[in-house]
Design an enzyme around this catalytic site. Sequence first.
Site, PDB file in Angstrom:
ATOM      1  N   ASP A  53      42.434  42.251  35.683  1.00 31.74           N
ATOM      2  CA  ASP A  53      43.394  41.277  35.162  1.00 31.74           C
ATOM      3  C   ASP A  53      43.313  41.183  33.649  1.00 31.74           C
ATOM      4  O   ASP A  53      42.244  40.969  33.081  1.00 31.74           O
ATOM      5  CB  ASP A  53      43.109  39.912  35.788  1.00 31.74           C
ATOM      6  CG  ASP A  53      44.281  38.955  35.672  1.00 31.74           C
ATOM      7  OD1 ASP A  53      44.790  38.780  34.552  1.00 31.74           O
ATOM      8  OD2 ASP A  53      44.689  38.397  36.698  1.00 31.74           O
ATOM      9  N   SER A  93      50.324  35.848  35.514  1.00 31.36           N
ATOM     10  CA  SER A  93      49.712  36.627  36.597  1.00 31.36           C
ATOM     11  C   SER A  93      50.452  36.466  37.914  1.00 31.36           C
ATOM     12  O   SER A  93      50.457  37.388  38.741  1.00 31.36           O
ATOM     13  CB  SER A  93      48.246  36.214  36.781  1.00 31.36           C
ATOM     14  OG  SER A  93      47.462  36.661  35.706  1.00 31.36           O
ATOM     15  N   THR A 146      46.626  36.299  41.488  1.00 28.51           N
ATOM     16  CA  THR A 146      46.687  37.711  41.890  1.00 28.51           C
ATOM     17  C   THR A 146      46.340  37.937  43.355  1.00 28.51           C
ATOM     18  O   THR A 146      47.119  38.568  44.075  1.00 28.51           O
ATOM     19  CB  THR A 146      45.815  38.583  40.972  1.00 28.51           C
ATOM     20  OG1 THR A 146      46.244  38.407  39.619  1.00 28.51           O
ATOM     21  CG2 THR A 146      45.921  40.052  41.339  1.00 28.51           C
ATOM     22  N   GLU A 260      40.291  42.460  42.578  1.00 26.58           N
ATOM     23  CA  GLU A 260      40.644  42.008  41.231  1.00 26.58           C
ATOM     24  C   GLU A 260      39.404  41.692  40.399  1.00 26.58           C
ATOM     25  O   GLU A 260      38.536  40.933  40.830  1.00 26.58           O
ATOM     26  CB  GLU A 260      41.514  40.748  41.280  1.00 26.58           C
ATOM     27  CG  GLU A 260      41.973  40.333  39.882  1.00 26.58           C
ATOM     28  CD  GLU A 260      42.565  38.930  39.824  1.00 26.58           C
ATOM     29  OE1 GLU A 260      43.439  38.720  38.960  1.00 26.58           O
ATOM     30  OE2 GLU A 260      42.158  38.056  40.605  1.00 26.58           O
ATOM     31  N   ASP A 265      40.602  38.745  32.174  1.00 27.72           N
ATOM     32  CA  ASP A 265      41.686  37.891  31.701  1.00 27.72           C
ATOM     33  C   ASP A 265      41.165  36.575  31.145  1.00 27.72           C
ATOM     34  O   ASP A 265      41.567  36.129  30.057  1.00 27.72           O
ATOM     35  CB  ASP A 265      42.641  37.623  32.866  1.00 27.72           C
ATOM     36  CG  ASP A 265      43.649  36.532  32.579  1.00 27.72           C
ATOM     37  OD1 ASP A 265      44.567  36.778  31.782  1.00 27.72           O
ATOM     38  OD2 ASP A 265      43.522  35.432  33.163  1.00 27.72           O
ATOM     39  N   HIS A 269      41.692  35.029  27.298  1.00 30.99           N
ATOM     40  CA  HIS A 269      42.229  33.710  26.948  1.00 30.99           C
ATOM     41  C   HIS A 269      41.276  32.963  26.019  1.00 30.99           C
ATOM     42  O   HIS A 269      41.703  32.230  25.132  1.00 30.99           O
ATOM     43  CB  HIS A 269      42.444  32.879  28.213  1.00 30.99           C
ATOM     44  CG  HIS A 269      43.673  33.235  28.988  1.00 30.99           C
ATOM     45  ND1 HIS A 269      44.950  33.055  28.494  1.00 30.99           N
ATOM     46  CD2 HIS A 269      43.822  33.771  30.230  1.00 30.99           C
ATOM     47  CE1 HIS A 269      45.838  33.457  29.395  1.00 30.99           C
ATOM     48  NE2 HIS A 269      45.182  33.905  30.462  1.00 30.99           N
ATOM     49  N   ASP A 307      47.522  43.730  35.299  1.00 26.26           N
ATOM     50  CA  ASP A 307      48.822  43.089  35.519  1.00 26.26           C
ATOM     51  C   ASP A 307      49.557  42.763  34.224  1.00 26.26           C
ATOM     52  O   ASP A 307      50.776  42.591  34.222  1.00 26.26           O
ATOM     53  CB  ASP A 307      48.662  41.828  36.375  1.00 26.26           C
ATOM     54  CG  ASP A 307      47.548  40.900  35.886  1.00 26.26           C
ATOM     55  OD1 ASP A 307      46.808  41.280  34.956  1.00 26.26           O
ATOM     56  OD2 ASP A 307      47.410  39.810  36.451  1.00 26.26           O
ATOM     57  N   HIS A 308      48.826  42.678  33.110  1.00 24.86           N
ATOM     58  CA  HIS A 308      49.395  42.355  31.805  1.00 24.86           C
ATOM     59  C   HIS A 308      48.263  42.427  30.783  1.00 24.86           C
ATOM     60  O   HIS A 308      47.099  42.604  31.158  1.00 24.86           O
ATOM     61  CB  HIS A 308      50.001  40.946  31.801  1.00 24.86           C
ATOM     62  CG  HIS A 308      49.046  39.909  32.314  1.00 24.86           C
ATOM     63  ND1 HIS A 308      47.928  39.494  31.619  1.00 24.86           N
ATOM     64  CD2 HIS A 308      49.011  39.230  33.494  1.00 24.86           C
ATOM     65  CE1 HIS A 308      47.265  38.612  32.324  1.00 24.86           C
ATOM     66  NE2 HIS A 308      47.889  38.432  33.481  1.00 24.86           N
ATOM     67  N   HIS A 396      49.160  35.529  27.158  1.00 22.96           N
ATOM     68  CA  HIS A 396      49.404  36.942  27.442  1.00 22.96           C
ATOM     69  C   HIS A 396      50.318  37.544  26.387  1.00 22.96           C
ATOM     70  O   HIS A 396      50.966  36.823  25.624  1.00 22.96           O
ATOM     71  CB  HIS A 396      50.063  37.104  28.812  1.00 22.96           C
ATOM     72  CG  HIS A 396      49.254  36.564  29.946  1.00 22.96           C
ATOM     73  ND1 HIS A 396      49.756  36.400  31.218  1.00 22.96           N
ATOM     74  CD2 HIS A 396      47.965  36.136  30.008  1.00 22.96           C
ATOM     75  CE1 HIS A 396      48.819  35.904  32.004  1.00 22.96           C
ATOM     76  NE2 HIS A 396      47.722  35.733  31.287  1.00 22.96           N
TER      77      HIS A 396
END
Length: 438
Positions: A53, A93, A146, A260, A265, A269, A307-308, A396
């Site tokens: 992620d 997400s 996710t 995942e 991720d 952040h 995913d990004h 993101h």
Amino acid sequence: MKTSLKKKVMSITAVSTITIGMLVGANWHSSTVKAKPHQNNGNVKNVIFMVPDGYSASYATSYRWYKGEESAMDSMLVGMHRTYSADTEVTDSAAAGTAMATGVKTNNGMISTSPEGKKLKTILQAAEDAGKSSGLVATSTITHATPAVFASNVASRADEANIAPQLLENDVDVILGGGKKYFPNSLLKKAEKDGYEIVSERNDLKKKNKAKKMIGLFAEEGMAPELDRDETKQPSLAEMTDSALKTLNKDKDGFFLMIEGSQIDWAGHAHDAAWAMKDSQAFEEAVEKALDFAKKDKKTLIVIAGDHDTGGMSVGGYGEYDAKIEVLRDVTATGDFMASQINANKSNIKEIVKKYTTLDLSNDEIEKVKTADKPSIAINEIVSEHALVGWTSTQHTGVDIPLYAFGPSADLFAGLHENTDLPGLMAKAMKIKFKQTK
């Protein structure tokens, strides 16, 4: 309380002294086994879909420098995919996961539900319909965006209490991650009656070798970051992956498994570059477990796609032609943990940061942490600047994301794809029915 963390400092010859300018056209000499992703022959019985992620090309490059050699994924690179959602160029997400699970673009925040409110069928459900087993593994809550998109349908990703029972209603055979708070005793007792083994600690997970269905909930909310895992009784992502594969492989008809690496991720952040790299390492170790399985099985397709991008990480920054990722190898705790160790009058900031990063903060840096609304992010941004890792956002970004594949039908994933292409290609590889319409 955390008293000590083992430093895992890799000895890398020359990496820290070579400048970026000298590296143009340089070749990496990897000691990792080449995955050779382009295998066209053979039937696909199993699909392992792995999602790091928030992991973009910048994370992949930074992790290569952090490791000091190519990652296990590098030789599996086959393409890229686009990540925008139905309502914005920058996805969250939930929308990104929905696209990769259902083949339909939706609005940010929605879980396998179309913008018009229609429930969408997922690739996991299609695999189940074809007689295969299924599994979900994550280091977040297992009801987080996710994992949720593969076996639930809700209008809002925040509705985790409603997601939990749907995972069981959709007959997901292996459920491993955090989120115990969303599984009341009544739900777990029903699961046991339906044949699930319930585990809550790392040692219990290792003992359930004969289980055919399993629920492992290892934290009330999200699991511990990899940097802080030694303070817990929680399994690693690689250990959960190994257990999931052993359990699902008992089904002669095959399986679909989504894994995942959730906290890459979360680190992005928080602008915590060391956490991002350590959880990337944990994800790579899970990839290696999957590769070991696939190489022996020869009927397993592995697909890996973030995913990004999260945070807009850069390799190098602050006006310098350089990158000093090796700084991150000395960091032994997350910024969140370090901030939790600062005393009430904030007089021990220098000592705490020195203990867990080896960095000697300047007076200006100490003051920045002392006056920050979020001391953890202030610490992380100071560490990032020392490593010359830049950030552009605490959310993101909308860049295209690397796509990796290994095993039979890996060639299907070559090129630049929409994220909505992925479930259809996995279904094609497995030769199962999956046609999504809004």
